[in-house]
Design a protein around this motif. Structure first.
Motif, mmCIF file in Angstrom:
data_model
loop_
_atom_site.group_PDB
_atom_site.id
_atom_site.type_symbol
_atom_site.label_atom_id
_atom_site.label_comp_id
_atom_site.label_asym_id
_atom_site.label_seq_id
_atom_site.Cartn_x
_atom_site.Cartn_y
_atom_site.Cartn_z
ATOM 1 N N GLU A 9 0.854 -1.177 0.000
ATOM 2 C CA GLU A 9 0.000 0.000 0.000
ATOM 3 C C GLU A 9 0.896 1.234 0.000
ATOM 4 N N PRO A 11 1.297 5.580 0.090
ATOM 5 C CA PRO A 11 0.614 6.782 0.572
ATOM 6 C C PRO A 11 -0.121 7.482 -0.572
ATOM 7 N N ARG A 12 -1.210 8.136 -0.242
ATOM 8 C CA ARG A 12 -2.016 8.848 -1.239
ATOM 9 C C ARG A 12 -1.646 10.323 -1.333
ATOM 10 N N ALA A 13 -0.731 10.782 -0.509
ATOM 11 C CA ALA A 13 -0.350 12.201 -0.496
ATOM 12 C C ALA A 13 1.160 12.309 -0.400
ATOM 13 N N LEU A 40 6.887 10.791 -1.629
ATOM 14 C CA LEU A 40 5.905 10.222 -0.707
ATOM 15 C C LEU A 40 6.544 10.037 0.664
ATOM 16 N N THR A 48 4.894 11.275 -12.307
ATOM 17 C CA THR A 48 3.454 11.246 -12.462
ATOM 18 C C THR A 48 2.930 12.398 -13.299
ATOM 19 N N GLU A 62 -2.051 15.325 -3.566
ATOM 20 C CA GLU A 62 -2.693 14.040 -3.297
ATOM 21 C C GLU A 62 -3.101 13.407 -4.613
ATOM 22 N N VAL A 63 -3.184 12.086 -4.615
ATOM 23 C CA VAL A 63 -3.485 11.351 -5.838
ATOM 24 C C VAL A 63 -4.985 11.289 -6.072
ATOM 25 N N GLY A 64 -5.345 11.281 -7.338
ATOM 26 C CA GLY A 64 -6.723 11.108 -7.775
ATOM 27 C C GLY A 64 -6.700 10.522 -9.175
ATOM 28 N N PHE A 79 -3.927 7.960 -13.110
ATOM 29 C CA PHE A 79 -3.651 8.573 -11.823
ATOM 30 C C PHE A 79 -2.986 9.922 -12.064
ATOM 31 N N PHE A 81 -1.650 13.582 -9.686
ATOM 32 C CA PHE A 81 -1.546 14.262 -8.402
ATOM 33 C C PHE A 81 -2.004 15.697 -8.603
ATOM 34 N N ALA A 84 -3.336 19.291 -2.618
ATOM 35 C CA ALA A 84 -4.115 18.638 -1.559
ATOM 36 C C ALA A 84 -5.194 19.590 -1.055
#
Length: 86
Positions: A9, A11-13, A40, A48, A62-64, A79, A81, A84
């Protein structure tokens, strides 16, 4: 080149380390295209797509999921970024 790969897993940010704005790209990519590196908190640095015109080095991101291009079948999603939300 190892085949000993395990899912982890992530991190998302993170923090925007560096970025560039690309004005000339393949036809299917939306331009200008923003790409860069995000650090990260687990020590990984990822390359990215970025979303947003108001990005600055050091921003919390943050990722989206976002549209990065278009082809005959519609938007190409990946994906991305973005700044945030606070």
């Amino acid at each position: 080149m190892s085949e000993n790969i395990k899912a982890h897993e992530m991190p998302r940010a993170g923090t925007l380390y560096a970025f560039s704005v690309v004005h000339v790209a393949a036809k299917k990519w939306r331009k200008p295209m923003r790409i860069g590196y995000v650090d990260l908190p687990n020590g990984a640095r990822v390359f990215t797509h970025l979303e947003g015109a108001d990005l600055a080095i050091g921003d919390d991101v943050e990722v989206g999921v976002g549209a990065i291009g278009d082809d005959d079948e519609g938007p190409i999603r990946s994906f991305v970024f973005r700044k945030a939300m606070r």
